[in-house]
Design a protein around this motif. Structure first.
Motif, PDB file in Angstrom:
ATOM      1  N   GLN A  68      66.041 107.491  63.727  1.00  0.00           N
ATOM      2  CA  GLN A  68      66.720 108.045  62.555  1.00  0.00           C
ATOM      3  C   GLN A  68      66.464 109.549  62.493  1.00  0.00           C
ATOM      4  OE1 GLN A  68      68.753 106.454  60.568  1.00  0.00           O
ATOM      5  NE2 GLN A  68      68.387 104.406  61.372  1.00  0.00           N
ATOM      6  N   PRO A  69      67.475 110.334  62.086  1.00  0.00           N
ATOM      7  CA  PRO A  69      67.264 111.785  61.944  1.00  0.00           C
ATOM      8  C   PRO A  69      66.171 112.079  60.921  1.00  0.00           C
ATOM      9  CG  PRO A  69      69.602 111.246  61.863  1.00  0.00           C
ATOM     10  CD  PRO A  69      68.867 109.944  61.785  1.00  0.00           C
ATOM     11  N   PHE A  70      65.275 112.978  61.300  1.00  0.00           N
ATOM     12  CA  PHE A  70      64.171 113.380  60.435  1.00  0.00           C
ATOM     13  C   PHE A  70      64.192 114.907  60.333  1.00  0.00           C
ATOM     14  CE2 PHE A  70      59.754 114.773  59.870  1.00  0.00           C
ATOM     15  CZ  PHE A  70      59.412 114.094  58.707  1.00  0.00           C
ATOM     16  N   VAL A  71      64.315 115.426  59.116  1.00  0.00           N
ATOM     17  CA  VAL A  71      64.421 116.873  58.903  1.00  0.00           C
ATOM     18  C   VAL A  71      63.262 117.330  58.032  1.00  0.00           C
ATOM     19  CG1 VAL A  71      65.843 118.764  58.042  1.00  0.00           C
ATOM     20  CG2 VAL A  71      66.931 116.757  59.071  1.00  0.00           C
ATOM     21  N   LEU A  72      62.532 118.312  58.549  1.00  0.00           N
ATOM     22  CA  LEU A  72      61.406 118.894  57.824  1.00  0.00           C
ATOM     23  C   LEU A  72      61.746 120.340  57.472  1.00  0.00           C
ATOM     24  CD1 LEU A  72      58.461 118.289  56.900  1.00  0.00           C
ATOM     25  CD2 LEU A  72      57.713 119.324  59.055  1.00  0.00           C
ATOM     26  N   ALA A  73      61.751 120.658  56.177  1.00  0.00           N
ATOM     27  CA  ALA A  73      62.043 122.021  55.714  1.00  0.00           C
ATOM     28  C   ALA A  73      60.737 122.811  55.654  1.00  0.00           C
ATOM     29  CB  ALA A  73      62.707 121.990  54.344  1.00  0.00           C
ATOM     30  N   ILE A  74      60.626 123.837  56.505  1.00  0.00           N
ATOM     31  CA  ILE A  74      59.402 124.645  56.584  1.00  0.00           C
ATOM     32  C   ILE A  74      59.426 125.717  55.504  1.00  0.00           C
ATOM     33  CG2 ILE A  74      57.986 126.125  58.040  1.00  0.00           C
ATOM     34  CD1 ILE A  74      58.141 123.195  58.920  1.00  0.00           C
ATOM     35  N   GLU A  75      58.363 125.767  54.724  1.00  0.00           N
ATOM     36  CA  GLU A  75      58.268 126.727  53.616  1.00  0.00           C
ATOM     37  C   GLU A  75      57.186 127.772  53.828  1.00  0.00           C
ATOM     38  OE1 GLU A  75      57.708 124.262  50.206  1.00  0.00           O
ATOM     39  OE2 GLU A  75      59.837 123.729  50.059  1.00  0.00           O
ATOM     40  N   GLN A  76      56.301 127.539  54.781  1.00  0.00           N
ATOM     41  CA  GLN A  76      55.249 128.509  55.081  1.00  0.00           C
ATOM     42  C   GLN A  76      54.961 128.479  56.566  1.00  0.00           C
ATOM     43  OE1 GLN A  76      51.669 128.016  52.781  1.00  0.00           O
ATOM     44  NE2 GLN A  76      50.574 129.650  53.830  1.00  0.00           N
ATOM     45  N   LEU A  77      54.823 129.663  57.165  1.00  0.00           N
ATOM     46  CA  LEU A  77      54.589 129.738  58.606  1.00  0.00           C
ATOM     47  C   LEU A  77      53.652 130.903  58.911  1.00  0.00           C
ATOM     48  CD1 LEU A  77      57.087 129.244  61.479  1.00  0.00           C
ATOM     49  CD2 LEU A  77      55.747 131.329  61.450  1.00  0.00           C
ATOM     50  N   LYS A  78      52.696 130.665  59.793  1.00  0.00           N
ATOM     51  CA  LYS A  78      51.806 131.716  60.288  1.00  0.00           C
ATOM     52  C   LYS A  78      51.768 131.629  61.806  1.00  0.00           C
ATOM     53  CE  LYS A  78      48.749 131.728  56.239  1.00  0.00           C
ATOM     54  NZ  LYS A  78      47.349 131.561  55.762  1.00  0.00           N
ATOM     55  N   ARG A  79      51.722 132.782  62.450  1.00  0.00           N
ATOM     56  CA  ARG A  79      51.656 132.780  63.913  1.00  0.00           C
ATOM     57  C   ARG A  79      50.652 133.829  64.383  1.00  0.00           C
ATOM     58  NH1 ARG A  79      54.171 137.363  65.416  1.00  0.00           N
ATOM     59  NH2 ARG A  79      55.927 138.140  64.182  1.00  0.00           N
ATOM     60  N   ARG A  80      50.139 133.608  65.575  1.00  0.00           N
ATOM     61  CA  ARG A  80      49.160 134.529  66.143  1.00  0.00           C
ATOM     62  C   ARG A  80      49.268 134.502  67.657  1.00  0.00           C
ATOM     63  NH1 ARG A  80      43.404 134.373  67.424  1.00  0.00           N
ATOM     64  NH2 ARG A  80      42.476 136.422  67.081  1.00  0.00           N
ATOM     65  N   GLU A 104      65.112 115.307  54.753  1.00  0.00           N
ATOM     66  CA  GLU A 104      66.093 114.247  55.027  1.00  0.00           C
ATOM     67  C   GLU A 104      65.475 113.180  55.923  1.00  0.00           C
ATOM     68  OE1 GLU A 104      70.601 113.768  56.931  1.00  0.00           O
ATOM     69  OE2 GLU A 104      69.804 115.744  56.466  1.00  0.00           O
ATOM     70  N   PHE A 105      65.512 111.935  55.451  1.00  0.00           N
ATOM     71  CA  PHE A 105      65.052 110.789  56.231  1.00  0.00           C
ATOM     72  C   PHE A 105      65.417 109.528  55.450  1.00  0.00           C
ATOM     73  CE2 PHE A 105      61.505 108.104  58.098  1.00  0.00           C
ATOM     74  CZ  PHE A 105      62.109 108.024  59.344  1.00  0.00           C
ATOM     75  N   VAL A 106      66.112 108.600  56.088  1.00  0.00           N
ATOM     76  CA  VAL A 106      66.627 107.426  55.361  1.00  0.00           C
ATOM     77  C   VAL A 106      65.519 106.436  55.012  1.00  0.00           C
ATOM     78  CG1 VAL A 106      68.927 107.638  56.340  1.00  0.00           C
ATOM     79  CG2 VAL A 106      67.217 106.269  57.532  1.00  0.00           C
ATOM     80  N   ASN A 107      64.433 106.427  55.812  1.00  0.00           N
ATOM     81  CA  ASN A 107      63.342 105.498  55.551  1.00  0.00           C
ATOM     82  C   ASN A 107      62.327 106.117  54.592  1.00  0.00           C
ATOM     83  OD1 ASN A 107      64.533 103.733  57.357  1.00  0.00           O
ATOM     84  ND2 ASN A 107      63.347 104.520  59.098  1.00  0.00           N
ATOM     85  N   GLN A 108      61.483 105.286  54.045  1.00  0.00           N
ATOM     86  CA  GLN A 108      60.444 105.755  53.146  1.00  0.00           C
ATOM     87  C   GLN A 108      59.331 106.444  53.950  1.00  0.00           C
ATOM     88  OE1 GLN A 108      60.472 105.808  49.889  1.00  0.00           O
ATOM     89  NE2 GLN A 108      62.410 104.734  49.698  1.00  0.00           N
ATOM     90  N   VAL A 109      58.792 107.521  53.385  1.00  0.00           N
ATOM     91  CA  VAL A 109      57.672 108.229  54.009  1.00  0.00           C
ATOM     92  C   VAL A 109      56.498 108.180  53.032  1.00  0.00           C
ATOM     93  CG1 VAL A 109      56.851 110.396  54.998  1.00  0.00           C
ATOM     94  CG2 VAL A 109      59.263 109.754  55.228  1.00  0.00           C
ATOM     95  N   TYR A 110      55.442 107.482  53.426  1.00  0.00           N
ATOM     96  CA  TYR A 110      54.280 107.340  52.551  1.00  0.00           C
ATOM     97  C   TYR A 110      53.154 108.258  53.032  1.00  0.00           C
ATOM     98  CZ  TYR A 110      56.837 103.186  51.112  1.00  0.00           C
ATOM     99  OH  TYR A 110      57.809 102.341  50.662  1.00  0.00           O
ATOM    100  N   GLU A 111      52.346 108.656  52.093  1.00  0.00           N
ATOM    101  CA  GLU A 111      51.310 109.636  52.402  1.00  0.00           C
ATOM    102  C   GLU A 111      50.369 109.171  53.506  1.00  0.00           C
ATOM    103  OE1 GLU A 111      48.144 112.508  50.035  1.00  0.00           O
ATOM    104  OE2 GLU A 111      49.415 111.095  48.939  1.00  0.00           O
ATOM    105  N   GLU A 112      50.107 107.865  53.572  1.00  0.00           N
ATOM    106  CA  GLU A 112      49.161 107.369  54.562  1.00  0.00           C
ATOM    107  C   GLU A 112      49.696 107.438  56.000  1.00  0.00           C
ATOM    108  OE1 GLU A 112      51.083 103.842  52.362  1.00  0.00           O
ATOM    109  OE2 GLU A 112      50.131 105.760  51.890  1.00  0.00           O
ATOM    110  N   ASN A 113      51.032 107.574  56.178  1.00  0.00           N
ATOM    111  CA  ASN A 113      51.558 107.668  57.549  1.00  0.00           C
ATOM    112  C   ASN A 113      52.175 109.031  57.844  1.00  0.00           C
ATOM    113  OD1 ASN A 113      53.939 107.585  56.124  1.00  0.00           O
ATOM    114  ND2 ASN A 113      54.765 105.765  57.124  1.00  0.00           N
ATOM    115  N   TRP A 114      51.798 110.053  57.060  1.00  0.00           N
ATOM    116  CA  TRP A 114      52.288 111.394  57.335  1.00  0.00           C
ATOM    117  C   TRP A 114      51.817 111.913  58.693  1.00  0.00           C
ATOM    118  CZ3 TRP A 114      51.661 114.555  52.133  1.00  0.00           C
ATOM    119  CH2 TRP A 114      52.629 114.106  51.227  1.00  0.00           C
ATOM    120  N   MET A 121      62.899 110.074  64.227  1.00  0.00           N
ATOM    121  CA  MET A 121      61.790 109.142  64.062  1.00  0.00           C
ATOM    122  C   MET A 121      62.378 107.747  63.892  1.00  0.00           C
ATOM    123  SD  MET A 121      58.845 110.762  64.152  1.00  0.00           S
ATOM    124  CE  MET A 121      57.727 109.605  63.374  1.00  0.00           C
ATOM    125  N   VAL A 122      61.875 106.798  64.670  1.00  0.00           N
ATOM    126  CA  VAL A 122      62.383 105.420  64.692  1.00  0.00           C
ATOM    127  C   VAL A 122      63.909 105.408  64.723  1.00  0.00           C
ATOM    128  CG1 VAL A 122      60.361 104.367  63.631  1.00  0.00           C
ATOM    129  CG2 VAL A 122      62.165 105.254  62.154  1.00  0.00           C
TER     130      VAL A 122
END
Length: 363
Positions: free
Chosen positions: A242-254, A279-289, A239-240
Motif C-alpha cells: 500500500q502507498p505510504f506517504v510521510l510528510a517531513i517537517e524537520q530535517l538536519k544534515r551534516r 497517507e496510508f490506508v491501514n492503521q498505524v499504531y505507535e507500537e509499530n512505528w 508498506m504491505v
C-alpha cells in the motif's frame, strides 16, 4: 549660505544631465530576459526581452506585456537592435528572471553569464533558470494565474508563492559564484510549458561551462533535500503493498570528509528527519512505528547514495564537498590538487535517521 545653495543646485542639475535622467513615462521596464541559440550562424544569439509597460492603474483585462526578440552576433548587439524597435528607454533595474535556452546551456553558459554579471544595472539577486525547449517559448507563454506582469514565474522560482519540493530556485549571484569557486559546481532549474502552466520539477547540473546531466523528478526532490535542508516535502514508499506517504517537517544534515585512509577516502552524509504520516490506508499504531521508520530510512539511504554516485560519475560537485575539504585543510595550493584525486575515488557513507512524530489528525 546663499552661494552654497546655488552651488548645490548647479551640481544637482549637472548630475541629472550627466545621468541622462528620464521620466518614468519615457521608460519601459525589462522584467525577464531569455538567451537562446539562433538558427543563424552569423548571428548565433537570440535574445528575448519581456517588457512591462507602465500603467496608471492595475487592470487585469489589459495586456501590459510586450515581447521583443532579436538575433545578433553578441548579446549586447541584440539588445541594441531591440532598442531600435522601442520608443522608450530600456530599464533593467527591475529584471527578475534570466532564462537560458536548453540548447545554449548544453553548449556554453559563459557568454550570457559574462554579460549578465558585467552589467551594473542588472540585479544580482535575480532568478536564473533553463528554458525548455527554449527561453523564448517560456517567456511568451502567459498563464491564466498571472495577474501582474511576469509574476507567475517569479512566484514559483523565488518560492514567495508556491513552494514545491521539486522546484530548486537559483539566484544570479550564487550561480556566478559557483562557476568561479573551486570545489562547488552550478545548477539551474528547468522550466517547461505544459497546457498553459509552467512545469518546474527538474534540475540541470553543470560544470563550470555547460550542462553535464539532468536529474529526474524524484532525483530533484532528493537533490533539494541535500542542498537546502528543505524541511517540507513528502517521502512516498510502499508498506504491505500500500502507498505510504510521510510528510517531513524537520530535517538536519551534516557532511564530513574522512581521509585517514588515503587509499579509501570516505564522504559521510548524515541526515535526520522528523515527520507525520500523511497517507496510508491501514492503521498505524505507535507500537509499530519502528518498522515504518526503518523502511523509510532504507529507501532514502538508497536514493541518496544513488544520486551522490551519479554526481561523482559525472565529475560534478554541487553540494560543495570540495569546498568543505579546502576549508578544513591548511596545505595551500595543494588542497585543490589533492581533492581532484580524492573525489573520484571517494566512498559515500550515508546514514539516515527517520522519526515519525504522529499519524496526522486520525489514529
Amino acid at each position: 549660505m546663499r552661494n552654497i545653495i546655488l552651488m548645490a543646485l548647479c551640481f544637482t542639475v549637472a548630475i541629472q544631465s550627466g545621468c541622462a535622467f528620464k521620466d518614468i513615462d519615457k521608460r519601459i521596464f525589462v522584467i525577464a530576459i531569455g538567451v537562446d541559440q539562433s538558427d543563424d550562424a552569423k548571428n548565433p544569439y537570440r535574445v528575448t526581452l519581456k517588457l512591462a509597460l507602465p500603467a496608471q492603474k492595475f487592470d487585469p483585462s489589459v495586456n501590459n506585456i510586450q515581447i521583443i526578440s532579436e538575433n545578433s552576433e553578441t548579446i549586447s548587439g541584440a539588445i541594441g537592435r531591440i532598442r531600435a524597435k522601442s520608443s522608450k528607454d530600456l530599464n533593467f533595474g527591475l529584471l527578475e528572471i534570466c532564462i537560458l535556452g536548453e540548447s545554449l546551456a548544453h553548449e556554453s553558459i559563459n557568454e550570457p553569464l559574462n554579460w549578465l554579471s558585467r552589467r551594473f544595472d542588472i540585479p544580482m539577486e535575480g532568478i536564473v533558470a533553463i528554458g525548455k525547449p527554449n527561453a523564448e517559448t517560456v517567456l511568451k507563454m502567459k498563464p491564466k494565474s498571472e495577474n501582474f506582469s511576469g509574476n507567475a514565474l517569479l512566484l514559483s522560482l523565488s518560492e514567495t508563492g508556491s513552494i514545491s519540493s521539486f522546484t530548486v530556485p537559483e539566484h544570479l549571484y550564487d550561480f556566478y559564484r559557483r562557476t568561479t569557486e573551486k570545489g562547488m559546481d552550478p545548477y539551474l532549474p528547468i522550466i517547461e510549458t505544459e497546457n498553459e502552466v509552467y512545469k518546474i520539477d527538474r534540475v540541470a547540473l553543470l560544470d563550470k561551462h555547460k550542462i553535464k546531466t539532468i536529474l529526474t523528478t524524484d532525483e530533484t526532490r532528493v537533490f533539494k533535500e541535500l542542498l537546502h535542508s528543505y524541511p517540507h516535502f513528502e517521502i512516498t514508499t510502499k508498506m504491505v503493498d500500500q502507498p505510504f506517504v510521510l510528510a517531513i517537517e524537520q530535517l538536519k544534515r551534516r557532511y564530513t570528509i574522512d581521509t585517514n585512509n588515503k587509499n579509501k577516502p570516505v564522504i559521510r552524509v548524515s541526515i535526520q528527519m522528523r515527520g507525520v504520516v500523511e497517507e496510508f490506508v491501514n492503521q498505524v499504531y505507535e507500537e509499530n512505528w519502528t518498522k515504518f521508520e526503518k523502511h523509510v530510512e532504507q529507501e532514502e539511504r538508497t536514493k541518496i547514495s544513488s544520486l551522490l554516485k551519479k554526481l561523482q560519475k559525472n565529475g560534478i560537485d554541487p553540494f560543495g564537498f570540495g569546498l568543505l575539504y579546502r576549508a578544513t585543510r591548511h596545505e595551500g595550493d595543494k588542497e585543490w590538487e589533492q581533492w581532484q584525486s580524492i573525489y573520484p575515488e571517494a566512498v559515500f557513507d550515508v546514514n539516515v535517521k527517520v522519526s515519525i512524530q504522529g499519524t496526522g489528525a486520525i489514529k
